[in-house]
Motif scaffolding. Structure first.
Motif, PDB file in Angstrom:
ATOM      1  N   ASN A   4     -61.625  21.038  15.827  1.00 16.54           N
ATOM      2  CA  ASN A   4     -62.450  19.856  15.522  1.00 16.54           C
ATOM      3  C   ASN A   4     -61.636  18.704  14.935  1.00 16.54           C
ATOM      4  O   ASN A   4     -62.106  17.985  14.055  1.00 16.54           O
ATOM      5  CB  ASN A   4     -63.604  20.224  14.587  1.00 16.54           C
ATOM      6  CG  ASN A   4     -64.854  19.405  14.861  1.00 16.54           C
ATOM      7  OD1 ASN A   4     -64.943  18.727  15.889  1.00 16.54           O
ATOM      8  ND2 ASN A   4     -65.794  19.437  13.947  1.00 16.54           N
ATOM      9  N   LEU A   5     -60.420  18.505  15.456  1.00 12.67           N
ATOM     10  CA  LEU A   5     -59.625  17.345  15.063  1.00 12.67           C
ATOM     11  C   LEU A   5     -60.017  16.146  15.933  1.00 12.67           C
ATOM     12  O   LEU A   5     -60.370  16.321  17.102  1.00 12.67           O
ATOM     13  CB  LEU A   5     -58.133  17.634  15.236  1.00 12.67           C
ATOM     14  CG  LEU A   5     -57.566  18.815  14.452  1.00 12.67           C
ATOM     15  CD1 LEU A   5     -56.066  18.955  14.719  1.00 12.67           C
ATOM     16  CD2 LEU A   5     -57.826  18.663  12.960  1.00 12.67           C
TER      17      LEU A   5
ATOM     18  N   THR B  49     -55.738  19.305  24.533  1.00 14.11           N
ATOM     19  CA  THR B  49     -57.116  18.796  24.490  1.00 14.11           C
ATOM     20  C   THR B  49     -58.049  19.857  23.940  1.00 14.11           C
ATOM     21  O   THR B  49     -58.865  19.600  23.040  1.00 14.11           O
ATOM     22  CB  THR B  49     -57.582  18.376  25.894  1.00 14.11           C
ATOM     23  OG1 THR B  49     -56.731  17.358  26.411  1.00 14.11           O
ATOM     24  CG2 THR B  49     -59.008  17.854  25.867  1.00 14.11           C
ATOM     25  N   VAL B  50     -57.925  21.069  24.480  1.00 10.19           N
ATOM     26  CA  VAL B  50     -58.797  22.176  24.061  1.00 10.19           C
ATOM     27  C   VAL B  50     -58.493  22.577  22.617  1.00 10.19           C
ATOM     28  O   VAL B  50     -59.396  22.791  21.810  1.00 10.19           O
ATOM     29  CB  VAL B  50     -58.622  23.376  25.018  1.00 10.19           C
ATOM     30  CG1 VAL B  50     -59.438  24.577  24.528  1.00 10.19           C
ATOM     31  CG2 VAL B  50     -59.041  22.990  26.433  1.00 10.19           C
ATOM     32  N   LYS B  51     -57.211  22.651  22.281  1.00 10.83           N
ATOM     33  CA  LYS B  51     -56.810  23.068  20.931  1.00 10.83           C
ATOM     34  C   LYS B  51     -57.347  22.117  19.862  1.00 10.83           C
ATOM     35  O   LYS B  51     -57.906  22.544  18.850  1.00 10.83           O
ATOM     36  CB  LYS B  51     -55.285  23.142  20.862  1.00 10.83           C
ATOM     37  CG  LYS B  51     -54.727  23.670  19.546  1.00 10.83           C
ATOM     38  CD  LYS B  51     -53.203  23.613  19.540  1.00 10.83           C
ATOM     39  CE  LYS B  51     -52.621  24.405  20.679  1.00 10.83           C
ATOM     40  NZ  LYS B  51     -51.132  24.388  20.644  1.00 10.83           N
TER      41      LYS B  51
ATOM     42  N   GLY C  67     -60.502  10.957  20.926  1.00  8.15           N
ATOM     43  CA  GLY C  67     -59.586  10.222  20.073  1.00  8.15           C
ATOM     44  C   GLY C  67     -58.250  10.027  20.759  1.00  8.15           C
ATOM     45  O   GLY C  67     -58.087  10.345  21.947  1.00  8.15           O
ATOM     46  N   PRO C  68     -57.255   9.509  20.037  1.00  9.57           N
ATOM     47  CA  PRO C  68     -55.933   9.292  20.635  1.00  9.57           C
ATOM     48  C   PRO C  68     -55.294  10.599  21.081  1.00  9.57           C
ATOM     49  O   PRO C  68     -55.619  11.684  20.580  1.00  9.57           O
ATOM     50  CB  PRO C  68     -55.135   8.646  19.497  1.00  9.57           C
ATOM     51  CG  PRO C  68     -55.856   8.981  18.245  1.00  9.57           C
ATOM     52  CD  PRO C  68     -57.300   9.091  18.615  1.00  9.57           C
TER      53      PRO C  68
ATOM     54  N   SER D 299     -50.150  18.248  11.489  1.00  9.82           N
ATOM     55  CA  SER D 299     -49.795  16.947  12.066  1.00  9.82           C
ATOM     56  C   SER D 299     -50.902  15.931  11.814  1.00  9.82           C
ATOM     57  O   SER D 299     -50.638  14.756  11.523  1.00  9.82           O
ATOM     58  CB  SER D 299     -49.551  17.081  13.575  1.00  9.82           C
ATOM     59  OG  SER D 299     -48.303  17.678  13.836  1.00  9.82           O
ATOM     60  N   TYR D 300     -52.132  16.384  11.942  1.00 13.88           N
ATOM     61  CA  TYR D 300     -53.276  15.518  11.622  1.00 13.88           C
ATOM     62  C   TYR D 300     -53.233  15.099  10.159  1.00 13.88           C
ATOM     63  O   TYR D 300     -53.419  13.923   9.826  1.00 13.88           O
ATOM     64  CB  TYR D 300     -54.578  16.245  11.940  1.00 13.88           C
ATOM     65  CG  TYR D 300     -55.822  15.602  11.383  1.00 13.88           C
ATOM     66  CD1 TYR D 300     -56.196  14.315  11.773  1.00 13.88           C
ATOM     67  CD2 TYR D 300     -56.610  16.276  10.448  1.00 13.88           C
ATOM     68  CE1 TYR D 300     -57.336  13.718  11.261  1.00 13.88           C
ATOM     69  CE2 TYR D 300     -57.754  15.693   9.935  1.00 13.88           C
ATOM     70  CZ  TYR D 300     -58.115  14.406  10.339  1.00 13.88           C
ATOM     71  OH  TYR D 300     -59.245  13.818   9.822  1.00 13.88           O
TER      72      TYR D 300
END
Length: 422
Positions: A105-106, A98-100, A73-74, A355-356
């Motif tokens: 699973n965002l 990236t890993v976080k 994703g972005p 934030s998501y």
């Protein structure tokens, strides 16, 4: 860009990240053929930021934005203002994002940004100019569906408001979703300010329960007392724990009977740090690591928990509130000593999770209550830690390697299924 990812120092942030990737490769099965993807940033932008200072002089600052991986994703990741910011550091922070994001699973990839500056030396007007010019320079690669910045070290909701406004002016339409961590009345989310600290508490509570550590009376030491460290400390004290030591940029304090949280927060608000707090013993900074504690929360900058400090700490549980606070050599020592480490890429993922939520709310223009946000956050963090814990037990590996195994499998599966273009 110089090839900063080639032969980095072992204890540098990027070197630490690469060693973590190397450790997880044996657990990736057929997906290991894509592992080189994880060792290279997709895109790195270095920008010059010239601004006119209040005295009429013109100064130039170095700015960075790195997109490590966009397979899921972005890009998503914060922007920090700090005099020690380097391209290599921002690369590592982007990779950890990236890993976080994959670990919880965002639907994001990983990105990070920074400006090499001491913001305390700038006036409010100079800070606004710096922010707006930086936003314009990186506007080539950011956007609500491309890469979404957020606050990090020395940045806040006001800076996100300037970034959002600048981007919106340049594209000719209000784009609230281009950043997260904004003020509430500009599309920000309730619960965002304390979300990272809350995530540290939730994962810490779950980990403590699994190793038989009762939070009632447990002794907690916190390094770094900004939004993350202070919020985590408040939640642990609210659950019955004792805050026995705190360190920040203004000094180190300790009280084996427990530091008065309300008084400490008042000192923090009035003096900008904990060094002036009077109702505790004042320590030299290195002695902080020798304090008797059960839970240690490094919530400052990367590389703080060295091999020497790992040998000395008396903690049974380390909760990484900061990004990359533990060197690889220290990680091995803690593991050999039987100290459980809940790694940054899951422990401090509460901030990016909310934030998501903010990003989703901005797209729908429908906003949730803080209670709804906290319930959703807690569930995501608990479920993510359970999967990682199960993976750790199944393979008999550390929680850090298990987190990377879960996350990297998701990242590389996306890479494999998308294929290579052209």
């Amino acid at each position: 860009m110089s090839l900063s990812y080639v032969n980095p120092s072992v204890d540098s942030p990027w070197g630490t990240y690469l060693s973590q990737v190397d450790r997880v490769i044996p657990y990736l099965g057929p997906l290991a053929r894509w592992a080189e993807t994880l060792k290279r940033p997709k895109r790195a932008l270095i920008v010059d930021i010239p601004i006119e200072m209040d005295d009429g002089s013109v100064r130039h600052f170095d700015g960075f934005r790195v997109q490590h991986n966009l397979s899921r994703g972005p890009g998503k990741g914060g922007v920090r203002y700090h005099p020690d910011v380097t391209l290599e550091e921002v690369m590592a922070l982007a990779a950890w994002m990236t890993v976080k994001n994959a670990a919880v699973n965002l639907p994001y990839g990983g990105a990070k940004g920074g400006i090499r500056v001491d913001p305390k030396q700038l006036s409010q007007k100079e800070l606004e100019k710096l922010t707006r010019r930086y936003t314009s320079e990186i506007g080539l690669i950011i956007g609500p569906q491309q890469d979404i910045p957020a606050p990090d070290v020395n940045t806040n909701a006001q800076i996100m408001a300037w970034m959002m406004d600048t981007y919106s002016m340049n594209v000719g339409a209000t784009a609230t979703g281009v950043v997260t961590g904004k003020p509430i009345h500009l599309g920000g989310s309730l619960g965002r300010v304390k979300a990272t600290g809350r995530g540290v508490f939730v994962t810490g509570r779950e980990a403590a329960r699994r190793i038989g550590l009762n939070l009632d009376g447990v002794r907690v030491a916190v390094q770094g007392f900004g939004n993350v460290g202070s919020a985590a400390a408040e939640l642990f004290v609210g659950a019955g724990a004792k805050l026995v030591a705190v360190q920040d940029h203004t000094g180190s304090i300790a009280n084996p009977n427990g530091i008065d949280m309300a008084g400490l927060m008042e000192t923090l608000r009035s003096e900008g740090g904990v060094g002036g707090f009077r109702n505790a013993e004042h320590l030299d900074d290195e002695s902080f690591w020798d304090v008797d504690c059960d839970i240690l929360i490094p919530a400052a900058l990367e590389g703080q928990l060295t091999a020497d400090r790992a040998r000395r700490t008396k903690a049974k549980l380390v909760l990484e509130g900061a990004n990359g606070p533990t060197l690889s050599s220290a990680d091995d020592i803690l593991h050999d000593r039987g100290v459980l480490v809940v790694p940054d890429v899951i422990c401090n993922a509460g901030g990016v999770t909310v934030s998501y939520f903010e990003w989703v709310q901005d797209f729908s223009s429908f906003f949730w209550s803080e209670d709804e946000i906290n319930v959703r956050l807690d569930k995501i963090m608990v479920d993510a830690l359970k999967k990682i814990w199960d993976t750790s037990e199944r393979h008999q590996i550390s929680l850090r390697t298990a987190t990377f195994a879960v996350a990297c499998e998701r990242i590389l599966m996306a890479r494999q299924e998308r294929g290579l273009y052209p």
